[in-house]
Motif scaffolding. Structure first.
Motif, PDB file in Angstrom:
ATOM      1  N   LYS A   9      -5.140  -0.203 -12.604  1.00 26.44           N
ATOM      2  CA  LYS A   9      -5.002  -1.693 -13.013  1.00 26.44           C
ATOM      3  C   LYS A   9      -3.478  -1.970 -13.461  1.00 26.44           C
ATOM      4  O   LYS A   9      -3.178  -2.884 -13.352  1.00 26.44           O
ATOM      5  N   GLU A  33      -5.019  -7.976 -17.732  1.00 21.96           N
ATOM      6  CA  GLU A  33      -5.719  -7.345 -16.703  1.00 21.96           C
ATOM      7  C   GLU A  33      -7.072  -8.176 -16.270  1.00 21.96           C
ATOM      8  O   GLU A  33      -7.669  -8.248 -15.352  1.00 21.96           O
ATOM      9  N   SER A  34      -7.541  -9.273 -17.299  1.00 16.86           N
ATOM     10  CA  SER A  34      -8.777  -9.853 -17.160  1.00 16.86           C
ATOM     11  C   SER A  34      -8.780 -11.329 -16.688  1.00 16.86           C
ATOM     12  O   SER A  34      -9.560 -12.063 -16.587  1.00 16.86           O
ATOM     13  N   THR A  82      -8.669 -10.719 -10.745  1.00 18.26           N
ATOM     14  CA  THR A  82      -8.136 -10.084 -11.791  1.00 18.26           C
ATOM     15  C   THR A  82      -7.395  -8.755 -11.260  1.00 18.26           C
ATOM     16  O   THR A  82      -8.065  -8.131 -10.435  1.00 18.26           O
ATOM     17  N   THR A 125      -8.513  -6.043 -13.044  1.00 24.04           N
ATOM     18  CA  THR A 125      -9.642  -5.483 -13.133  1.00 24.04           C
ATOM     19  C   THR A 125     -10.611  -5.377 -11.779  1.00 24.04           C
ATOM     20  O   THR A 125     -10.973  -4.419 -11.274  1.00 24.04           O
ATOM     21  N   SER A 126     -10.811  -6.627 -11.010  1.00 25.96           N
ATOM     22  CA  SER A 126     -11.664  -6.685  -9.826  1.00 25.96           C
ATOM     23  C   SER A 126     -10.817  -6.143  -8.821  1.00 25.96           C
ATOM     24  O   SER A 126     -11.477  -5.303  -8.138  1.00 25.96           O
TER      25      SER A 126
END
Length: 83
Positions: free
Chosen positions: A5, A23-24, A65, A67-68
């Motif tokens: 990330k 990150e989101s 994102t 994260t994804s």
């Protein structure tokens, strides 16, 4: 935050240093991604993490994102290599 990330977020932040991106946060919804940058993201992820993103994984939801994208890398690294 995982190293994956962090590396992805660093790549996006380097491109848009004026933005406070977490990150989101959805970088598409924020307007940071055009078609060229989307391809750069794909190439960055493949080169940095040594994965090949199959066509069926080239979906916007996998790249919204950090994260994804990190989750995508984790999934691809867990899959056995196709000979």
């Amino acid at each position: 935050m995982t190293d994956t990330k962090g590396q992805i977020l660093g790549f996006v932040r380097d491109r848009y240093p004026q933005a406070e991106i977490t990150e989101s946060q959805d970088i598409f919804a924020l307007g940071f991604v055009n078609s060229l940058f989307a391809m750069e993201l794909v190439m960055f992820v493949e080169k940095t993490f040594g994965v090949t993103i199959p066509n069926d994984e080239l979906r916007i939801d996998n790249f919204r994102t950090a994260t994804s994208m990190s989750d995508l890398v984790t999934r691809l690294l867990a899959e056995p290599a196709v000979a």
